[in-house]
Motif scaffolding. Structure first.
Motif, PDB file in Angstrom:
ATOM      1  N   ALA A  38      24.585 131.678  93.950  1.00 56.96           N
ATOM      2  CA  ALA A  38      24.155 132.737  93.028  1.00 56.96           C
ATOM      3  C   ALA A  38      23.121 132.206  92.031  1.00 56.96           C
ATOM      4  O   ALA A  38      22.224 132.942  91.597  1.00 56.96           O
ATOM      5  CB  ALA A  38      25.361 133.305  92.292  1.00 56.96           C
ATOM      6  N   GLY A  39      23.237 130.925  91.687  1.00 55.34           N
ATOM      7  CA  GLY A  39      22.318 130.311  90.725  1.00 55.34           C
ATOM      8  C   GLY A  39      20.878 130.244  91.192  1.00 55.34           C
ATOM      9  O   GLY A  39      19.975 129.978  90.401  1.00 55.34           O
ATOM     10  N   LEU A  40      20.644 130.499  92.472  1.00 54.15           N
ATOM     11  CA  LEU A  40      19.269 130.538  92.968  1.00 54.15           C
ATOM     12  C   LEU A  40      18.460 131.632  92.273  1.00 54.15           C
ATOM     13  O   LEU A  40      17.229 131.583  92.257  1.00 54.15           O
ATOM     14  CB  LEU A  40      19.250 130.736  94.488  1.00 54.15           C
ATOM     15  CG  LEU A  40      19.773 129.556  95.305  1.00 54.15           C
ATOM     16  CD1 LEU A  40      19.905 129.953  96.767  1.00 54.15           C
ATOM     17  CD2 LEU A  40      18.879 128.352  95.145  1.00 54.15           C
ATOM     18  N   ALA A  41      19.149 132.591  91.674  1.00 48.44           N
ATOM     19  CA  ALA A  41      18.457 133.652  90.932  1.00 48.44           C
ATOM     20  C   ALA A  41      17.703 133.089  89.727  1.00 48.44           C
ATOM     21  O   ALA A  41      16.671 133.635  89.328  1.00 48.44           O
ATOM     22  CB  ALA A  41      19.454 134.709  90.468  1.00 48.44           C
ATOM     23  N   VAL A  42      18.199 132.004  89.160  1.00 50.37           N
ATOM     24  CA  VAL A  42      17.572 131.433  87.959  1.00 50.37           C
ATOM     25  C   VAL A  42      16.140 130.977  88.240  1.00 50.37           C
ATOM     26  O   VAL A  42      15.208 131.434  87.563  1.00 50.37           O
ATOM     27  CB  VAL A  42      18.436 130.302  87.357  1.00 50.37           C
ATOM     28  CG1 VAL A  42      17.743 129.654  86.177  1.00 50.37           C
ATOM     29  CG2 VAL A  42      19.800 130.842  86.948  1.00 50.37           C
ATOM     30  N   PRO A  43      15.904 130.102  89.227  1.00 55.49           N
ATOM     31  CA  PRO A  43      14.509 129.734  89.481  1.00 55.49           C
ATOM     32  C   PRO A  43      13.664 130.883  90.019  1.00 55.49           C
ATOM     33  O   PRO A  43      12.461 130.942  89.751  1.00 55.49           O
ATOM     34  CB  PRO A  43      14.598 128.577  90.481  1.00 55.49           C
ATOM     35  CG  PRO A  43      15.965 128.624  91.032  1.00 55.49           C
ATOM     36  CD  PRO A  43      16.830 129.289  90.023  1.00 55.49           C
TER      37      PRO A  43
END
Length: 143
Positions: free
Chosen positions: A52-57
């Motif tokens: 889900a953290g791929l949304a940050v970059p």
């Protein structure tokens, strides 16, 4: 549009990167305490929030493009450190957690990388990225 992208980027970083960093950092403590239930939960958080953290970059790159700063040194360094943190999480931390959890469940002594050290480096990378995002050395876009 910049305010929306910035808001989503910052919220995603807080909601997604924060928990994965905490979960990864807590994992070594519970290995020593041989708590397989807690280890399973921390491993699940580490893996799930990493994806889900791929949304940050993604939102960060969209914001950088919108602002016209993708070539600025502070952002290039931040993106490189973010990529390094992602590789560290995906290639070292999550697989080592999986192997360690399996060893603990078999009541064996876990082997592999020092997860305390590796997750410390992971957290330090994020701390440096946050500082670069706030200070933005050399930026001409204002404070």
């Amino acid at each position: 549009m910049n305010k929306v992208l910035l808001s989503v980027h910052v919220l995603a970083a807080i909601v997604l990167i924060g928990p994965v960093t905490v979960a990864a950092s807590l994992f070594p403590r519970y290995v020593r305490e041989k708590e397989p239930g807690v280890l399973r939960a921390l491993h699940r958080i580490s893996g799930g929030y990493a994806v889900a953290g791929l949304a940050v970059p993604v939102f960060g790159i969209a914001l950088g493009a919108q602002m016209g700063v993708l070539g600025d040194a502070w952002l290039v360094i931040s993106m490189a450190l973010t990529a390094l943190a992602g590789v560290l999480l995906a290639a070292v931390i999550v697989p080592a957690q999986r192997r360690t959890l399996a060893a603990v469940e078999r009541d064996e002594t876990p082997t592999g990388p020092n997860l305390g050290m590796v997750t410390g480096i992971f957290a330090l990378l994020w701390a440096v990225v946050v500082v670069l995002m706030i200070v933005r050395p050399g930026s001409t876009t204002g404070v």
